[in-house]
Design a protein around this motif. Sequence first.
Motif, mmCIF file in Angstrom:
data_model
loop_
_atom_site.group_PDB
_atom_site.id
_atom_site.type_symbol
_atom_site.label_atom_id
_atom_site.label_comp_id
_atom_site.label_asym_id
_atom_site.label_seq_id
_atom_site.Cartn_x
_atom_site.Cartn_y
_atom_site.Cartn_z
ATOM 1 N N ILE A 1 47.839 36.112 36.754
ATOM 2 C CA ILE A 1 47.270 37.420 36.420
ATOM 3 C C ILE A 1 46.952 38.165 37.715
ATOM 4 O O ILE A 1 46.351 37.611 38.634
ATOM 5 N N TYR A 2 47.318 39.442 37.769
ATOM 6 C CA TYR A 2 47.204 40.184 39.029
ATOM 7 C C TYR A 2 47.093 41.677 38.751
ATOM 8 O O TYR A 2 47.240 42.138 37.619
ATOM 9 N N TRP B 1 46.651 45.169 30.021
ATOM 10 C CA TRP B 1 47.368 43.930 30.297
ATOM 11 C C TRP B 1 48.832 44.082 29.884
ATOM 12 O O TRP B 1 49.127 44.450 28.741
ATOM 13 N N PRO C 1 44.348 33.356 38.445
ATOM 14 C CA PRO C 1 43.920 34.751 38.560
ATOM 15 C C PRO C 1 44.012 35.237 40.007
ATOM 16 O O PRO C 1 43.066 35.097 40.786
ATOM 17 N N GLY D 1 37.764 41.076 38.334
ATOM 18 C CA GLY D 1 38.696 39.960 38.477
ATOM 19 C C GLY D 1 38.148 38.840 39.334
ATOM 20 O O GLY D 1 38.190 37.665 38.952
ATOM 21 N N ILE E 1 36.971 38.004 34.484
ATOM 22 C CA ILE E 1 38.117 37.251 33.968
ATOM 23 C C ILE E 1 37.722 35.795 33.723
ATOM 24 O O ILE E 1 38.115 35.168 32.733
ATOM 25 N N GLN E 2 36.926 35.261 34.627
ATOM 26 C CA GLN E 2 36.503 33.858 34.499
ATOM 27 C C GLN E 2 35.722 33.639 33.201
ATOM 28 O O GLN E 2 35.887 32.619 32.530
ATOM 29 N N TYR F 1 41.617 27.368 34.757
ATOM 30 C CA TYR F 1 42.037 28.436 35.667
ATOM 31 C C TYR F 1 41.705 28.053 37.104
ATOM 32 O O TYR F 1 40.763 27.308 37.370
#
Length: 358
Positions: free
Chosen positions: A8-9, A48, A94, A101, A106-107, A117
């Motif tokens: 994911i970026y 996304w 990630p 982020g 995100i976590q 992750y």
Amino acid sequence: MKTNIYVIYGGKSVEHEVSLKSASAVINSLDKNKYNIYPIYITIDGIWCPLGLLEGKIEDPDELRKTSSNTVSKSIGDFLLHQINDNEKNIVFPALHGTNGEDGTIQGLLELLNIPYVGNGVLSSAVGMDKVIMKDIFAKHNIPQVKYASIQMPSWKKDKNKVYTEIEKKLDYPYYVKPANLGSSVGINRAENREEFEKAVEEAFLYDSKVIIEEEIIAREMQISVVGNDNPKASVPGEFIMERPFFDYEAKYIDGKLIPVIPAKLEPEVSDKVRETAVDAFKILNCHGLARVDIFVTDDNKIYVNEVNTMPGFTNVSMTPVLWGATDGTTYAELVEILIQLAFEKHEEKNNLLNTRS
């Protein structure tokens, strides 16, 4: 069976472009015989955009961009419904830097989904992003750092002159004024007097509702990578110098060509102390996986922790992978694999904890 890895970026961050470069390097380092690689691009608006199963190499980070007419919530829902293969082995990398982020957002989502992750958890990510909270915690644990103070937007709006005067009683000019939750390239200014201080605070509040002010210190800034879970290890220190007669704290904010020096030229006992302090900072923030710890070293070898980056830049030429290459010969691809295995270990450890009363 191969492991599905979702890289994911992008994201809603001033470090959006750097994230694309990090993701490109991570993706190209992965063994396609071992992993099914699924790039997930988050637009600057937070939408996304899955790119599907990747077959080849990424030649240009711009190849990782994608547009979508989806809303943010629908795009995340589509990702969860149609991209995650629940009955297979999955992990997320990630490769996100900065806000939305690297800050625990995100976590937190991945924790709720119970998906392993790479990198730090919610707490360490959030604390590492907020420079004020991070420094307050370090102060409680006697971690050496420069003198600092902070300003909250509500109190500043209520009586600006009072706030400025209180800071001037605590700290001596010159100051560095920064948004509390951004990277060091945005919203930072140096102030030598009240007029410059006021302008710097005004600009910093464009990016965050909390501002941190630090006294200037003339020192070299070391960067140390720390990797591990329960028994983290520190790399050799590295630093950047300028192609000019000298380099001090102020120079890092002046345009110029930066030259990495790895390992940094330090006396052995100073280098050891810097590495030990980096590991201490990592542990105090409850980090796991990886972090880059930035530490000032003065001419008389005093050290001061500047900050901890919980998802540092991760291109092939970024400090984190280069430092490990200089430390023990670890290659970029090997470092990525180490981080993936650390993520699985941490995930298994959490899943072994009880969620109900015994």
